[in-house]
Design a protein around this motif. Sequence first.
Motif, PDB file in Angstrom:
ATOM      1  N   ASN A 122       0.830  -1.206   0.000  1.00 27.82           N
ATOM      2  CA  ASN A 122       0.000   0.000   0.000  1.00 27.82           C
ATOM      3  C   ASN A 122       0.869   1.262   0.000  1.00 27.82           C
ATOM      4  O   ASN A 122       2.076   1.200   0.236  1.00 27.82           O
ATOM      5  N   ASP A 123       0.229   2.414  -0.207  1.00 24.48           N
ATOM      6  CA  ASP A 123       0.973   3.672  -0.220  1.00 24.48           C
ATOM      7  C   ASP A 123       1.132   4.232   1.187  1.00 24.48           C
ATOM      8  O   ASP A 123       0.351   3.912   2.080  1.00 24.48           O
ATOM      9  N   ALA A 124       2.154   5.094   1.366  1.00 20.81           N
ATOM     10  CA  ALA A 124       2.316   5.819   2.623  1.00 20.81           C
ATOM     11  C   ALA A 124       1.092   6.715   2.794  1.00 20.81           C
ATOM     12  O   ALA A 124       0.429   7.036   1.801  1.00 20.81           O
ATOM     13  N   PRO A 125       0.743   7.194   3.969  1.00 21.81           N
ATOM     14  CA  PRO A 125       1.485   6.993   5.212  1.00 21.81           C
ATOM     15  C   PRO A 125       1.014   5.788   6.028  1.00 21.81           C
ATOM     16  O   PRO A 125       1.531   5.597   7.108  1.00 21.81           O
ATOM     17  N   GLU A 126       0.042   5.010   5.554  1.00 21.12           N
ATOM     18  CA  GLU A 126      -0.368   3.865   6.368  1.00 21.12           C
ATOM     19  C   GLU A 126       0.803   2.899   6.554  1.00 21.12           C
ATOM     20  O   GLU A 126       1.669   2.764   5.693  1.00 21.12           O
ATOM     21  N   ARG A 127       0.804   2.232   7.681  1.00 22.08           N
ATOM     22  CA  ARG A 127       1.703   1.133   7.978  1.00 22.08           C
ATOM     23  C   ARG A 127       1.806   0.200   6.767  1.00 22.08           C
ATOM     24  O   ARG A 127       0.783  -0.186   6.192  1.00 22.08           O
ATOM     25  N   THR A 128       3.015  -0.142   6.374  1.00 24.57           N
ATOM     26  CA  THR A 128       3.221  -0.949   5.160  1.00 24.57           C
ATOM     27  C   THR A 128       2.551  -2.317   5.264  1.00 24.57           C
ATOM     28  O   THR A 128       2.745  -3.041   6.240  1.00 24.57           O
ATOM     29  N   MET A 129       1.769  -2.662   4.257  1.00 25.74           N
ATOM     30  CA  MET A 129       1.098  -3.971   4.204  1.00 25.74           C
ATOM     31  C   MET A 129       0.989  -4.416   2.764  1.00 25.74           C
ATOM     32  O   MET A 129       0.797  -3.589   1.868  1.00 25.74           O
TER      33      MET A 129
END
Lengths: 453, 453
Positions: free
Chosen positions: A151-158
């Motif tokens: 996924n894209d930043a800024p969420e925690r990478t998953m």
Amino acid sequence: MKVCKFGGTSVASAEQIKKVANIIKSDATRRFVVVSAPGKRTSEDIKVTDLLIELANAVIQKQPFDEKIAKVVSRYEDNAIGLGLDHEICEIIELDLKARCEAALKQNDDAIMDSLKASGEDNNAKMIAAYFNSIGMLTRYVSPKEGLVVNDAPERTMAIAEAYEELSSLKDSQEIILFPGFFGYTKSGQLRTFDRGGSDITGAILSAAVGADLYENFTDVDCVFSANPKVVNNPAEIVEITYREMRELSYAGFSVFHDEALMPVVKQGIPVNIKNTNNPQAPGTRIVSKRVESKRPVTGISADSGFSILYVSKYLMNREIGFGRKLLQILEEENISYEHTPSGLDDISVIIRSFQLDDAKEERILQRVENELQADDVNFRHGFSMIVVVGEGMKYKTGLAASATAAISRTGANIEMINQGSSEVSLSFGVLEKYENVILKELYSEFFSAITV
Amino acid sequence: MKVCKFGGTSVASAEQIKKVANIIKSDATRRFVVVSAPGKRTSEDIKVTDLLIELANAVIQKQPFDEKIAKVVSRYEDNAIGLGLDHEICEIIELDLKARCEAALKQNDDAIMDSLKASGEDNNAKMIAAYFNSIGMLTRYVSPKEGLVVNDAPERTMAIAEAYEELSSLKDSQEIILFPGFFGYTKSGQLRTFDRGGSDITGAILSAAVGADLYENFTDVDCVFSANPKVVNNPAEIVEITYREMRELSYAGFSVFHDEALMPVVKQGIPVNIKNTNNPQAPGTRIVSKRVESKRPVTGISADSGFSILYVSKYLMNREIGFGRKLLQILEEENISYEHTPSGLDDISVIIRSFQLDDAKEERILQRVENELQADDVNFRHGFSMIVVVGEGMKYKTGLAASATAAISRTGANIEMINQGSSEVSLSFGVLEKYENVILKELYSEFFSAITV
């Protein structure tokens, strides 16, 4: 078909990497290898990842960094020599590092840090693939660019759903797949690293994507212990444990696995085997969705300090629909997560990890609970430990809570909080921090009948 | 200065009313008397309130009701004769009832019911005031119209702040004040009755308004018992108990007081004394804000059946800020209140009184939890009892949880849920209903060392 992940110490030196090769060679179903960056060879050694962080900081601060690149390359050179590889692989790695540092001119600080840190796993994967091929094991290095979509930043990478589809084609490969842990790429091609336990996550994603029968996670310990060996002398080894038990034990003393890392395999029910690179014959600890009942109702006991209790009381609280929800909403608005909410009729205690609090936050929360919920009494108390007794067998064993509470009372400690939900897979106690170790020992001796320190 | 409230059986007959007069006479500080409607004189008798409900239903359904009025009046006549009063008071009561029935033509059904039910307390107060005066006790009947101001429908009836101001002037009265329990008037003059325990509420409001030193609540039992005497043989009498303990014990077996009724006195810290009209020498049970420590850590044990457990599990639940709050919000939107929410790391159990549930509600809740919270597992289980061990002294006593859980395990019952917050005034257990009585007995024998049935 097995996915094997090797941690930092398992791939730290030529000697260790040879062990990895033997492990893979010894079982034809070990078709996927995920590796970390080279870890410490001795306790005084510096991890390659830490060298890379130093390098990244120099690049970010526009300081000279050639020497720092040389330091990293020299670690790979040591291994290349030990593995009898051509110097060519070290040149490839050096060029890669220089290219990453040059690209930094056009990147923000986070991207520079991510790119250089990730090079540790990436280049180690390239070198180990070269070694495997050099000894006749047909191996292909695969870059996370080939399918590990995040996924894209800024969420925690998953990893996103696409990643599982794209990576699934790897299952038809005739070669051993060598995959670097710790990072993936967004759809627009931006490199992003996973949080703590990053290589474990990569291994789990790959296992789920190719539908592995087993995810072998190689570390430098023989197994997971039933209690923290730093506190309890010679704790029992756990042979089999459910995902759920593992999760409940994820307080301190059970840091083998970053629990979030297991998510992709849990969803598909793929068993995980924690094994020791230095002792691959040992059966290790198997993490499964369901396990055969053992004679012991308790699988493990964990403990952790650093908890605070938010106590709120109000006469007739339990008549007020929405009181608990509003209280949790106030915490949510302060971005605070909580562990448990034991309650009386007119009071509720919220157990919170203390690191989430500071004086200003506490003051705001106290004010809001007083003003918005018209509480009679509200306060924070600090310095608590949580002790958790875990076991799928606990629900079949009457008298277990009695044994646990009797063990705690033998230490002279007061139990500040008790919590056991209807899943009955865990029983947790809040106590003052000073009692944590003595209680852990006493509970261990109660449920495992072993000699404690 | 004391406020004395007398319940239905205490004012059911001339003989009982004479006891009331003696109680008031024997202590010059007993200056305020709150009375219920005449209750049962024998176990086969019908309460005046029930006769009034019959009357109200006839009026609402436009059926003949003269005979029903006569039935009510005849109850007062019996008492008037026994008390040696003129027949005049009965004529006053009859006229009052006829006036209420006539006014019904212009009222809605709820107002008719409220008005006729309230007449039971109102007319009884008038008669008792007449009796007191007839034997030389200077007494004034005061109607709730003179100050007991309540909120407007449809909210649950409650005294508003003005009521306390208006009623406070009564403290300067030279006469004994005789006040009917159970109802008040809105600002616009509408009569409204209180919920269950209505006369207790009136007594508490009056105590708070006049700043009484003590609120004496006269019933037909000597005291509150430490456990349900229907289950435990000869349970210990409670001499002193805190408001908080009383509240925590407000499950079944402790129905002497409707807990909400205490609110006005709790706020001002006015002690309450539960006493027996038929044995006024007995010290009764005192309910206080703070009490001296007793030797027993446990004050009482209560139990109640009819609970359900909503169980929700989701991998990594405790990482998800807002999960618990959202779950409680769903319940709130179904207008469901809950008792406790014990939890593990990845699961939470919500303890709910089953009467709030039905198939359709359960189905909606299950659907929403699955869809909106993406829970892995969610279900309802029914048929649980809650057992609560209560005592302010429990926090000073280590090993108490151990004794309680050991007692429960001796019965062979499995503990489905344990909950103890940091107030440590109560420790609650969820168990299957069939174990409720045997556990209550065993816990009683553990903490009170008395012989159980």
